[in-house]
Scaffold this motif. Structure first.
Motif, PDB file in Angstrom:
ATOM      1  N   SER A   1       0.871  -1.013  -0.024  1.00  0.00           N
ATOM      2  CA  SER A   1       0.135  -0.033   0.136  1.00  0.00           C
ATOM      3  C   SER A   1       1.010   1.245   0.114  1.00  0.00           C
ATOM      4  O   SER A   1       0.416   2.299  -0.506  1.00  0.00           O
ATOM      5  CB  SER A   1      -1.006   0.096   1.200  1.00  0.00           C
ATOM      6  N   PHE A   2       2.058   1.139   0.565  1.00  0.00           N
ATOM      7  CA  PHE A   2       3.028   2.350   0.543  1.00  0.00           C
ATOM      8  C   PHE A   2       3.329   2.994  -0.954  1.00  0.00           C
ATOM      9  O   PHE A   2       3.213   3.806  -1.330  1.00  0.00           O
ATOM     10  CB  PHE A   2       4.402   2.135   1.234  1.00  0.00           C
ATOM     11  N   GLY A   3       3.508   1.941  -1.742  1.00  0.00           N
ATOM     12  CA  GLY A   3       3.721   1.934  -3.093  1.00  0.00           C
ATOM     13  C   GLY A   3       2.482   2.518  -3.746  1.00  0.00           C
ATOM     14  O   GLY A   3       2.263   3.423  -4.574  1.00  0.00           O
ATOM     15  N   VAL A   4       1.257   1.724  -3.599  1.00  0.00           N
ATOM     16  CA  VAL A   4       0.135   2.247  -4.139  1.00  0.00           C
ATOM     17  C   VAL A   4      -0.215   3.913  -3.862  1.00  0.00           C
ATOM     18  O   VAL A   4      -0.522   4.548  -4.742  1.00  0.00           O
ATOM     19  CB  VAL A   4      -1.066   1.224  -3.976  1.00  0.00           C
ATOM     20  N   PHE A   5      -0.244   4.017  -2.658  1.00  0.00           N
ATOM     21  CA  PHE A   5      -0.491   5.264  -1.991  1.00  0.00           C
ATOM     22  C   PHE A   5       0.550   6.392  -2.261  1.00  0.00           C
ATOM     23  O   PHE A   5       0.213   7.472  -2.567  1.00  0.00           O
ATOM     24  CB  PHE A   5      -1.114   5.286  -0.700  1.00  0.00           C
ATOM     25  N   GLY A   6       1.631   5.876  -2.631  1.00  0.00           N
ATOM     26  CA  GLY A   6       2.810   6.727  -3.162  1.00  0.00           C
ATOM     27  C   GLY A   6       2.970   7.171  -4.439  1.00  0.00           C
ATOM     28  O   GLY A   6       2.874   8.407  -4.773  1.00  0.00           O
ATOM     29  N   VAL A   7       2.339   6.325  -5.062  1.00  0.00           N
ATOM     30  CA  VAL A   7       2.270   6.785  -6.479  1.00  0.00           C
ATOM     31  C   VAL A   7       1.263   7.644  -7.156  1.00  0.00           C
ATOM     32  O   VAL A   7       1.255   8.388  -8.020  1.00  0.00           O
ATOM     33  CB  VAL A   7       2.115   5.195  -7.462  1.00  0.00           C
ATOM     34  N   ILE A   8       0.227   7.692  -6.194  1.00  0.00           N
ATOM     35  CA  ILE A   8      -1.003   8.690  -6.586  1.00  0.00           C
ATOM     36  C   ILE A   8      -0.271  10.149  -6.610  1.00  0.00           C
ATOM     37  O   ILE A   8      -0.679  10.973  -7.703  1.00  0.00           O
ATOM     38  CB  ILE A   8      -1.853   8.689  -5.510  1.00  0.00           C
ATOM     39  N   PRO A   9       0.223  10.557  -5.557  1.00  0.00           N
ATOM     40  CA  PRO A   9       0.635  11.950  -5.636  1.00  0.00           C
ATOM     41  C   PRO A   9       1.851  12.336  -6.878  1.00  0.00           C
ATOM     42  O   PRO A   9       1.799  13.163  -7.454  1.00  0.00           O
ATOM     43  CB  PRO A   9       1.228  12.498  -4.290  1.00  0.00           C
ATOM     44  N   LEU A  10       2.761  11.129  -7.194  1.00  0.00           N
ATOM     45  CA  LEU A  10       3.595  11.368  -8.139  1.00  0.00           C
ATOM     46  C   LEU A  10       2.764  11.375  -9.531  1.00  0.00           C
ATOM     47  O   LEU A  10       3.318  12.113 -10.421  1.00  0.00           O
ATOM     48  CB  LEU A  10       4.449  10.147  -7.986  1.00  0.00           C
ATOM     49  N   LEU A  11       1.889  10.516  -9.728  1.00  0.00           N
ATOM     50  CA  LEU A  11       1.063  10.609 -10.909  1.00  0.00           C
ATOM     51  C   LEU A  11       0.341  11.888 -11.122  1.00  0.00           C
ATOM     52  O   LEU A  11       0.284  12.541 -12.359  1.00  0.00           O
ATOM     53  CB  LEU A  11      -0.010   9.365 -11.302  1.00  0.00           C
ATOM     54  N   VAL A  12      -0.243  12.312 -10.094  1.00  0.00           N
ATOM     55  CA  VAL A  12      -0.976  13.876 -10.255  1.00  0.00           C
ATOM     56  C   VAL A  12       0.229  14.796 -10.659  1.00  0.00           C
ATOM     57  O   VAL A  12       0.027  15.623 -11.683  1.00  0.00           O
ATOM     58  CB  VAL A  12      -1.445  13.940  -9.117  1.00  0.00           C
ATOM     59  N   LEU A  13       1.242  14.475  -9.851  1.00  0.00           N
ATOM     60  CA  LEU A  13       2.465  15.505 -10.221  1.00  0.00           C
ATOM     61  C   LEU A  13       3.179  15.527 -11.807  1.00  0.00           C
ATOM     62  O   LEU A  13       3.187  16.306 -12.418  1.00  0.00           O
ATOM     63  CB  LEU A  13       3.694  14.993  -9.267  1.00  0.00           C
ATOM     64  N   ARG A  14       3.166  14.376 -12.018  1.00  0.00           N
ATOM     65  CA  ARG A  14       3.539  14.129 -13.559  1.00  0.00           C
ATOM     66  C   ARG A  14       2.573  14.721 -14.586  1.00  0.00           C
ATOM     67  O   ARG A  14       2.848  15.407 -15.552  1.00  0.00           O
ATOM     68  CB  ARG A  14       3.738  12.602 -13.839  1.00  0.00           C
ATOM     69  N   ARG A  15       1.411  14.629 -14.253  1.00  0.00           N
ATOM     70  CA  ARG A  15       0.346  15.136 -15.088  1.00  0.00           C
ATOM     71  C   ARG A  15       0.353  16.816 -15.104  1.00  0.00           C
ATOM     72  O   ARG A  15       0.392  17.298 -16.402  1.00  0.00           O
ATOM     73  CB  ARG A  15      -1.035  14.704 -14.680  1.00  0.00           C
ATOM     74  N   LEU A  16       0.506  17.378 -14.055  1.00  0.00           N
ATOM     75  CA  LEU A  16       0.555  18.873 -13.748  1.00  0.00           C
ATOM     76  C   LEU A  16       1.902  19.152 -14.612  1.00  0.00           C
ATOM     77  O   LEU A  16       1.723  20.238 -15.145  1.00  0.00           O
ATOM     78  CB  LEU A  16       0.542  19.099 -12.371  1.00  0.00           C
ATOM     79  N   ILE A  17       2.994  18.633 -14.488  1.00  0.00           N
ATOM     80  CA  ILE A  17       4.308  18.848 -14.924  1.00  0.00           C
ATOM     81  C   ILE A  17       4.026  18.934 -16.423  1.00  0.00           C
ATOM     82  O   ILE A  17       4.829  19.891 -17.284  1.00  0.00           O
ATOM     83  CB  ILE A  17       5.421  18.205 -14.517  1.00  0.00           C
ATOM     84  N   LYS A  18       3.448  17.871 -16.988  1.00  0.00           N
ATOM     85  CA  LYS A  18       3.310  17.900 -18.513  1.00  0.00           C
ATOM     86  C   LYS A  18       2.388  18.701 -18.885  1.00  0.00           C
ATOM     87  O   LYS A  18       2.720  19.353 -19.855  1.00  0.00           O
ATOM     88  CB  LYS A  18       2.549  16.209 -18.778  1.00  0.00           C
ATOM     89  N   ARG A  19       1.459  19.252 -18.135  1.00  0.00           N
ATOM     90  CA  ARG A  19       0.550  20.363 -18.641  1.00  0.00           C
ATOM     91  C   ARG A  19       1.529  21.590 -18.435  1.00  0.00           C
ATOM     92  O   ARG A  19       1.187  22.595 -19.388  1.00  0.00           O
ATOM     93  CB  ARG A  19      -0.732  20.575 -17.563  1.00  0.00           C
TER      94      ARG A  19
END
Length: 157
Positions: free
Chosen positions: A130-148
């Motif tokens: 769950s640490f990996g699952v919950f950790g990846v959520i903000p990182l994927l949001v960050l990646r999407r925002l950075i791409k924008r």
């Protein structure tokens, strides 16, 4: 406020959330013996008692083994420092976020492979995953925002 500055603010907010959680996760690896004493006083669970007993024995007879968890804690703090690069220049340093995503995904096979080898009950391996699952959520949001942000920057150039 421009869209670019709004995106930067959102990126920084998600980044702070991730860095704080990563650092707190690392800091909890330093006082493992006292944390397990506390956990065992709050929750009555056979596995927690076994882990607490093992840590007590290691601490009493082989305290140098716990040095490994000190390094684990240190590694979390060092990794958190790398994310400052994303704060400085999110577009240029998106690779740090992407490496974090890979690390979060890698937690799952690690727990599935090493958990059984080390005798970890499957339910506790799920907690580790769950640490990996919950950790990846903000990182994927960050990646999407950075791409924008990157798209906005390229459009302006």
């Amino acid at each position: 406020m421009s869209e670019r500055s709004a995106l930067r603010r959102r990126i920084r907010a998600w980044l702070v959330l991730f860095i704080v959680c990563l650092a707190l996760s690392g800091l909890t690896a330093f006082p493992l013996v006292s944390e397990l004493h506390w956990a065992n006083s709050v929750i009555s669970h056979e596995w927690l008692r076994r882990v607490g007993d093992g840590l007590d024995q290691a601490d009493a007879r082989y305290p140098f083994l716990l040095y490994g968890t000190d390094w684990l804690a240190f590694a979390h703090l060092v990794i958190a420092v790398f994310f400052y690069g994303v704060h400085r220049d999110p577009v240029r340093n998106i690779w740090i976020v992407e490496a974090g995503v890979i690390a979060c995904v890698a937690v799952i096979p690690l727990a599935l492979i090493c958990g059984p080898i080390r005798g970890i009950p499957f339910g506790w391996s799920l907690i580790d995953m769950s640490f990996g699952v919950f950790g990846v959520i903000p990182l994927l949001v960050l990646r999407r925002l950075i791409k924008r942000l990157e798209a906005l920057t390229s459009a302006d150039a």
